[in-house]
Design a protein around this motif. Structure first.
Motif, PDB file in Angstrom:
ATOM      1  N   THR A 145       0.787  -1.275  -0.144  1.00 43.10           N
ATOM      2  CA  THR A 145       0.016  -0.106  -0.029  1.00 43.10           C
ATOM      3  C   THR A 145       0.890   1.127   0.031  1.00 43.10           C
ATOM      4  O   THR A 145       0.402   2.328  -0.340  1.00 43.10           O
ATOM      5  N   LEU A 146       2.149   1.129   0.147  1.00 39.58           N
ATOM      6  CA  LEU A 146       2.895   2.385   0.297  1.00 39.58           C
ATOM      7  C   LEU A 146       3.301   2.909  -1.019  1.00 39.58           C
ATOM      8  O   LEU A 146       3.448   4.030  -1.399  1.00 39.58           O
ATOM      9  N   VAL A 147       2.938   1.727  -2.096  1.00 36.24           N
ATOM     10  CA  VAL A 147       3.046   2.273  -3.599  1.00 36.24           C
ATOM     11  C   VAL A 147       1.738   3.315  -3.747  1.00 36.24           C
ATOM     12  O   VAL A 147       2.013   4.618  -4.571  1.00 36.24           O
ATOM     13  N   GLY A 148       0.560   3.095  -3.240  1.00 34.43           N
ATOM     14  CA  GLY A 148      -0.280   4.010  -3.609  1.00 34.43           C
ATOM     15  C   GLY A 148      -0.253   5.247  -2.594  1.00 34.43           C
ATOM     16  O   GLY A 148      -0.496   6.142  -3.320  1.00 34.43           O
ATOM     17  N   VAL A 149       0.279   5.186  -1.648  1.00 33.86           N
ATOM     18  CA  VAL A 149       0.614   6.447  -0.788  1.00 33.86           C
ATOM     19  C   VAL A 149       1.434   7.271  -1.459  1.00 33.86           C
ATOM     20  O   VAL A 149       1.537   8.536  -1.410  1.00 33.86           O
ATOM     21  N   ALA A 150       2.668   6.538  -2.197  1.00 30.68           N
ATOM     22  CA  ALA A 150       3.590   7.385  -2.828  1.00 30.68           C
ATOM     23  C   ALA A 150       3.050   8.098  -4.110  1.00 30.68           C
ATOM     24  O   ALA A 150       3.423   9.312  -4.284  1.00 30.68           O
ATOM     25  N   VAL A 237      -8.245   7.634  -6.720  1.00 27.84           N
ATOM     26  CA  VAL A 237      -8.608   6.686  -7.835  1.00 27.84           C
ATOM     27  C   VAL A 237      -7.409   5.716  -8.330  1.00 27.84           C
ATOM     28  O   VAL A 237      -7.321   4.807  -8.581  1.00 27.84           O
ATOM     29  N   LEU A 238      -6.497   6.973  -8.825  1.00 22.03           N
ATOM     30  CA  LEU A 238      -5.143   6.096  -9.332  1.00 22.03           C
ATOM     31  C   LEU A 238      -4.220   5.465  -8.196  1.00 22.03           C
ATOM     32  O   LEU A 238      -3.793   4.324  -8.648  1.00 22.03           O
ATOM     33  N   THR A 263     -12.575  -2.932   2.700  1.00 21.82           N
ATOM     34  CA  THR A 263     -11.992  -2.083   3.654  1.00 21.82           C
ATOM     35  C   THR A 263     -11.144  -1.133   3.158  1.00 21.82           C
ATOM     36  O   THR A 263     -10.934   0.180   3.338  1.00 21.82           O
ATOM     37  N   THR A 264     -10.432  -1.760   2.044  1.00 20.62           N
ATOM     38  CA  THR A 264      -9.453  -0.824   1.223  1.00 20.62           C
ATOM     39  C   THR A 264     -10.177   0.374   0.687  1.00 20.62           C
ATOM     40  O   THR A 264      -9.653   1.464   0.592  1.00 20.62           O
ATOM     41  N   LEU A 265     -11.175  -0.175  -0.220  1.00 18.11           N
ATOM     42  CA  LEU A 265     -11.802   1.037  -0.618  1.00 18.11           C
ATOM     43  C   LEU A 265     -12.495   2.033   0.273  1.00 18.11           C
ATOM     44  O   LEU A 265     -12.458   3.198  -0.238  1.00 18.11           O
ATOM     45  N   LEU A 266     -13.076   1.674   1.401  1.00 16.47           N
ATOM     46  CA  LEU A 266     -13.477   2.515   2.195  1.00 16.47           C
ATOM     47  C   LEU A 266     -12.372   3.504   2.930  1.00 16.47           C
ATOM     48  O   LEU A 266     -12.679   4.757   2.849  1.00 16.47           O
ATOM     49  N   LEU A 267     -11.350   3.035   2.969  1.00 20.64           N
ATOM     50  CA  LEU A 267     -10.047   3.893   3.490  1.00 20.64           C
ATOM     51  C   LEU A 267      -9.488   4.620   2.632  1.00 20.64           C
ATOM     52  O   LEU A 267      -9.549   5.928   2.761  1.00 20.64           O
ATOM     53  N   PHE A 268      -9.527   4.343   1.296  1.00 20.44           N
ATOM     54  CA  PHE A 268      -9.172   5.208   0.325  1.00 20.44           C
ATOM     55  C   PHE A 268     -10.208   6.385  -0.052  1.00 20.44           C
ATOM     56  O   PHE A 268     -10.010   7.457  -0.436  1.00 20.44           O
ATOM     57  N   SER A 269     -11.505   5.952   0.147  1.00 16.92           N
ATOM     58  CA  SER A 269     -12.394   6.920   0.125  1.00 16.92           C
ATOM     59  C   SER A 269     -12.605   7.799   1.281  1.00 16.92           C
ATOM     60  O   SER A 269     -12.515   9.078   1.143  1.00 16.92           O
ATOM     61  N   ALA A 270     -12.154   7.317   2.454  1.00 14.41           N
ATOM     62  CA  ALA A 270     -11.943   8.210   3.561  1.00 14.41           C
ATOM     63  C   ALA A 270     -10.577   9.085   3.247  1.00 14.41           C
ATOM     64  O   ALA A 270     -10.515  10.185   3.610  1.00 14.41           O
ATOM     65  N   LEU A 271      -9.756   8.711   2.715  1.00 12.65           N
ATOM     66  CA  LEU A 271      -8.462   9.352   2.059  1.00 12.65           C
ATOM     67  C   LEU A 271      -8.743  10.450   0.999  1.00 12.65           C
ATOM     68  O   LEU A 271      -8.088  11.630   0.864  1.00 12.65           O
TER      69      LEU A 271
END
Length: 379
Positions: A145-150, A237-238, A263-271
């Motif tokens: 997930t650090l890739v997405g955060v990056a 989204v990316l 859960t990941t989708l909801l967390l990214f939505s929260a992000l």
């Protein structure tokens, strides 16, 4: 009102992060007990999700209400201080100041401060949400997930450059706005001359040309603003797509289960929420910073010092413990103000140019009475 709004914003952040975790626990129960009745086990999480959603809504709207009140107070204070400063400016303080500039300070710049106050708590809540969500993503899906955060943080320099460009465009637009308002104000102040000399067409031409230049800058500013919003919407989204692709391709044993995926989708939505509002906040903060700079420059202009003209009143107001002394000083000040500027004693005056008054003639002076004006002087 601004500090309680911060507590409401903190409650909102906690509720937004708790909802994905509660959904994950509920999905894990469903995965572990397929084709079974899990009402007794999952009812607690359902109730907690409902409570968290209610707290999220209440905290969000309460925070907006309190922040709105704070913005109204700031705007009213800025408008009042600007008018008071404008009324007390010295001739040196008015040098280079136009009516259009003062009008923009009250109508535009004060409004920009009002708008940024509504989202002021996002300055700390957005980074907090990003950090917490990133930690949870790492705990759920691992280091992939650090890739997405990056990816999310990769767009930060781009957003910064776009914001700097928007600030530069707005500075030019504000100058043109000041020019347009000054032209309109000059036309209205000299409306008689404008009508008598048939200057309406010339003023209309000047105002139209200035307005077209202002709209060109405004259009460019809005294009940059739209680009900023597009980047903030596309980025989460990316990041989600890159995270899922990396998670699946790194190891064949990595399978996206329902609990992990949702859960990941909801967390990214929260992000996505703090990122979107961070983009808006960056744009509004840039505009508010420029407005605050203009207001600060105006407040540095020289004003009259009224205390120099009334030193006695300042001294009298400082003595608030002794009432009798204060009344005596006030009486002395009123007597001092009623005394004539010039007092002539034993002088000879000619009234009507026919005769002179002898200072030894007491009957003549008594007939005139005190306070009578003779030759422009008070007896």
């Amino acid at each position: 009102t601004f500090v309680p709004a911060g507590f409401c914003q903190l409650l909102t952040v906690i509720a937004q992060i708790a909802i994905p975790l509660l959904v994950r626990e509920l999905l894990i129960i469903l995965e572990e007990n397929p084709y079974q009745n899990v009402v007794s086990q999952g009812m607690l999480y359902v109730v907690l999700i409902f409570v968290a959603s209610v707290l999220n809504a209440l905290g969000t709207h309460r925070q907006r209400h309190l922040a709105l009140k704070s913005g109204i107070i700031i705007r009213a204070a800025v408008v009042s201080a600007t008018y008071r400063r404008a009324l007390n400016l010295t001739p040196d303080g008015r040098a280079g100041l136009t009516t259009g500039e003062v009008t923009n300070l009250v109508a535009v710049d004060a409004q920009k401060l009002f708008e940024v106050m509504q989202e002021g708590h996002l300055v700390w809540s957005c980074p907090l949400s990003m950090v917490l969500v990133s930690i949870l993503l790492v705990l759920i899906m691992g280091p992939t997930t650090l890739v997405g955060v990056a990816v999310l943080f990769t767009f930060v320099p781009l957003t910064t450059k776009i914001t700097a460009k928007m600030i530069a465009v707005r500075k030019k637009r504000v100058q043109v706005s000041d020019e347009r308002i000054e032209i309109i104000n000059g036309m209205l102040q000299g409306i008689k001359v404008t009508k008598l000399n048939n200057y309406e067409s010339k003023y209309l031409q000047r105002i139209t040309e200035t307005r077209e230049r202002e709209l060109a800058y405004l259009r460019k500013e809005l294009y940059i603003w739209g680009l900023t919003l597009s980047v903030t919407v596309i980025t989460p989204v990316l990041a989600s797509a890159v995270t899922y692709a990396t998670y699946v391709l790194v190891d064949e044993n990595n399978i996206l289960t329902a609990s992990t995926t949702f859960t990941t989708l909801l967390l990214f939505s929260a992000l996505r929420f703090p990122i979107n509002y961070a983009g808006r906040l960056i744009g509004k903060a840039a505009q508010a910073y420029e407005s605050a700079r203009r207001i600060s420059q105006f407040m540095k202009r020289e004003i009259r010092d009224d205390s120099q003209g009334h030193p006695a009143s300042t001294n009298a107001s400082s003595d608030g413990n002794d009432t009798s002394s204060s009344l005596a000083k006030t009486a002395e000040q009123s007597i001092e103000r009623t005394r004539p500027i010039l007092e002539v004693r034993n002088g000879k005056f000619r009234i009507g140019g026919t005769s002179s008054m002898n200072p030894d003639n007491k009957d003549a002076w008594e007939a005139l009475g005190p306070g009578t004006l003779i030759g422009g002087f008070a007896l």
